[in-house]
Design a protein around this motif. Structure first.
Motif, PDB file in Angstrom:
ATOM      1  N   GLN A  86      32.854  71.896   4.592  1.00 24.80           N
ATOM      2  CA  GLN A  86      31.724  71.329   4.835  1.00 24.80           C
ATOM      3  C   GLN A  86      32.203  70.446   5.981  1.00 24.80           C
ATOM      4  O   GLN A  86      32.107  69.723   6.272  1.00 24.80           O
ATOM      5  CB  GLN A  86      30.884  70.704   3.173  1.00 24.80           C
ATOM      6  CG  GLN A  86      29.946  70.143   4.055  1.00 24.80           C
ATOM      7  CD  GLN A  86      29.661  69.687   2.564  1.00 24.80           C
ATOM      8  OE1 GLN A  86      29.221  68.396   2.726  1.00 24.80           O
ATOM      9  NE2 GLN A  86      28.587  69.956   1.275  1.00 24.80           N
TER      10      GLN A  86
ATOM     11  N   THR B 135      23.331  76.248   4.508  1.00 21.82           N
ATOM     12  CA  THR B 135      22.827  75.133   5.314  1.00 21.82           C
ATOM     13  C   THR B 135      22.618  74.749   3.933  1.00 21.82           C
ATOM     14  O   THR B 135      22.328  75.050   2.994  1.00 21.82           O
ATOM     15  CB  THR B 135      22.005  74.571   6.134  1.00 21.82           C
ATOM     16  OG1 THR B 135      21.412  76.050   5.697  1.00 21.82           O
ATOM     17  CG2 THR B 135      23.011  75.969   6.914  1.00 21.82           C
ATOM     18  N   GLU B 136      22.846  72.598   3.922  1.00 20.12           N
ATOM     19  CA  GLU B 136      22.297  72.347   2.643  1.00 20.12           C
ATOM     20  C   GLU B 136      22.216  70.803   3.514  1.00 20.12           C
ATOM     21  O   GLU B 136      22.162  70.417   4.462  1.00 20.12           O
ATOM     22  CB  GLU B 136      23.545  71.524   1.748  1.00 20.12           C
ATOM     23  CG  GLU B 136      23.744  72.872   0.486  1.00 20.12           C
ATOM     24  CD  GLU B 136      24.693  72.206  -0.256  1.00 20.12           C
ATOM     25  OE1 GLU B 136      24.970  71.162  -0.333  1.00 20.12           O
ATOM     26  OE2 GLU B 136      25.103  73.605  -1.174  1.00 20.12           O
TER      27      GLU B 136
ATOM     28  N   VAL C 122      27.965  74.652   4.534  1.00 15.91           N
ATOM     29  CA  VAL C 122      29.438  74.907   4.139  1.00 15.91           C
ATOM     30  C   VAL C 122      29.030  76.135   3.785  1.00 15.91           C
ATOM     31  O   VAL C 122      28.947  76.780   3.657  1.00 15.91           O
ATOM     32  CB  VAL C 122      27.596  74.823   2.603  1.00 15.91           C
ATOM     33  CG1 VAL C 122      28.958  74.495   1.622  1.00 15.91           C
ATOM     34  CG2 VAL C 122      27.302  73.323   2.568  1.00 15.91           C
TER      35      VAL C 122
ATOM     36  N   ALA D 219      29.243  67.498   7.617  1.00 16.78           N
ATOM     37  CA  ALA D 219      27.435  67.274   7.035  1.00 16.78           C
ATOM     38  C   ALA D 219      27.777  65.993   8.307  1.00 16.78           C
ATOM     39  O   ALA D 219      28.487  65.357   8.962  1.00 16.78           O
ATOM     40  CB  ALA D 219      27.709  66.544   5.777  1.00 16.78           C
TER      41      ALA D 219
ATOM     42  N   ALA E  75      23.901  69.388   6.090  1.00 16.77           N
ATOM     43  CA  ALA E  75      25.299  69.911   5.813  1.00 16.77           C
ATOM     44  C   ALA E  75      25.526  71.492   6.202  1.00 16.77           C
ATOM     45  O   ALA E  75      24.233  72.241   5.573  1.00 16.77           O
ATOM     46  CB  ALA E  75      25.758  69.647   4.697  1.00 16.77           C
TER      47      ALA E  75
ATOM     48  N   ARG F 203      32.243  78.491   1.956  1.00 15.30           N
ATOM     49  CA  ARG F 203      32.719  79.159   0.887  1.00 15.30           C
ATOM     50  C   ARG F 203      33.929  79.815   0.895  1.00 15.30           C
ATOM     51  O   ARG F 203      33.538  80.588   2.190  1.00 15.30           O
ATOM     52  CB  ARG F 203      31.839  78.690  -0.172  1.00 15.30           C
ATOM     53  CG  ARG F 203      31.365  77.909  -0.916  1.00 15.30           C
ATOM     54  CD  ARG F 203      31.186  78.080  -2.350  1.00 15.30           C
ATOM     55  NE  ARG F 203      30.519  76.680  -2.843  1.00 15.30           N
ATOM     56  CZ  ARG F 203      28.745  76.379  -2.016  1.00 15.30           C
ATOM     57  NH1 ARG F 203      28.361  76.624  -0.963  1.00 15.30           N
ATOM     58  NH2 ARG F 203      28.311  74.839  -2.671  1.00 15.30           N
TER      59      ARG F 203
END
Ligand code: FES
Ligand SMILES: [Fe+2]
Length: 377
Positions: A259, A167-168, A277, A261, A275, A279
């Protein structure tokens, strides 16, 4: 700080004002919204929370359950977030009344059983998923919780198969809607992010002619708008999800990034982005390069403020690990904390933004007429 709490004609159809009682605020409160990263709330701690110009208390019981509660004690109204967590409950620091995770008073020292059984504070439905704490801050029953896994399998890559999942979060000091619109503004990417995409541009200078601006196609669904590069070669895909969500897929050096968000208003002049995220890296996670320590740098929003004030330049932060965020921050906060959009000159490349504003207006009108919100995922 601007907080609009009463409707005027202008605000009836304007998404930017989300204070209590505003049309957009009521619509936004009818969806689940992320309010904090899970890792930012330790068990046994409480903290204040501001969402859409309203105060709340957020605590995590010693049993690990997160609770979103009214900001003030039912007794003499002091802030509950400075209280102490005891078991699954929160005890007020003023006279020691204790409230359980359902908001009911469970203890009030020196007071009668009768009073204890009657006192309570409001609590809000809370869920935790994918490393984020979500709350439902509206009236009545919450809608179904966003089905991100299913959405990802249909329109993305399958969160369950991500190589890394994280998470961001960041705070940006402008209205949330500026950032929501930015999600469909593909034309900004080669310009705003020219430095982060190729740091050598600092030395060679920058010619707009050299930038390859991909034509975009905009596809509109019932409650979503999707922007892709025309021709379908690029994996790039940005999908706006009513009311403030973005599903984004971009190619990265070693694979694909997906993502989810949300841009959540703190008040009308700042918002917090959350967000999830994922990958997807066919060769697995790259061995960690020499660690870039984010703590060695000022936060992205502070760097951006220095740039906007003319005290620094973007190139001064070319090695900043959050350069992309700084670039977006400069462009968006540079429009003003609450941009005056009546003076814009919208063009062909803004068609995603135009569609987005139309959709919001239509949804606000429908909501005002009593239509239920339509969950997008
Ligand atoms: S104000 Fe909370 S116990 Fe008195
Ligand atoms: Fe950007």
């Amino acid at each position: 700080m601007t907080v609009v709490t009463e409707e005027t004609d202008d605000q009836v159809r304007d998404p930017v004002f989300t204070g209590p009682g505003t049309p957009a605020g009521r619509l936004m409160r009818s969806y689940w919204q992320p309010v904090l990263q899970s890792r930012d709330l330790a068990a046994g701690t409480a903290q204040p929370l501001t969402v859409m110009s309203e105060q709340y208390t957020l605590y995590r019981g010693e049993d690990g359950v997160a609770v979103v509660m009214a900001p003030r004690c039912a007794h003499r109204l002091t802030v509950l977030s400075v209280g102490t967590v005891e078991g699954d409950s929160l005890r007020c620091m003023f006279h020691g009344w204790k409230f359980g995770p359902d908001g009911r008073c469970v203890e009030a020292p020196g007071e009668s059983e009768r009073l204890v059984s009657r006192a309570s504070v409001k609590v809000y439905p809370t869920r935790e998923a994918y490393g984020l704490i979500f709350a439902y801050l509206g009236d009545g029953e919450p809608p179904k919780f966003p089905g991100l896994d299913g959405f990802s399998r249909t329109y993305g890559h399958d969160l369950g198969k991500a190589t890394t999942l994280d998470t961001e979060t960041y705070v940006r000091r402008c209205n949330f809607f500026t950032n929501v619109e930015n999600g469909l503004d593909h034309a900004h990417v080669p310009f705003t992010h020219r430095l982060s995409s190729d740091p050598s541009k600092t030395k060679t200078g920058f010619s707009p002619d050299a930038v390859h601006q991909e034509p975009i196609e905009v596809e509109r669904g019932e409650n979503i708008i999707r922007v892709r590069e025309r021709g379908g070669k690029s994996p790039y895909q940005a999908t706006f999800l009513m009311p403030n969500g973005l599903h984004l897929i971009v190619g990265i050096r070693d694979g694909i990034m997906e993502q989810f968000a949300w841009r959540v208003p703190i008040d009308d002049e700042q918002h917090r982005s959350f967000a999830i995220v994922a990958r997807y890296l066919p060769d697995g996670p790259a061995p960690r390069a020499a660690a870039v320590d984010v703590a060695d740098w000022p936060p992205a929003d502070e760097c951006a403020e220095l740039i906007i004030r003319g005290e620094k330049r973007l190139v001064d932060f070319v090695d900043h690990p959050a350069l992309v965020n700084i670039e977006d921050h400069v462009a968006q906060v540079g429009m003003g904390r609450l941009a005056d959009r009546t003076h814009e000159y919208l063009a062909e490349s803004d068609k995603g933004v135009v569609q987005l504003r139309r959709m919001w207006r239509r949804e606000l009108d429908a909501f005002a007429d009593g239509a239920p919100v339509r969950q997008t995922w």
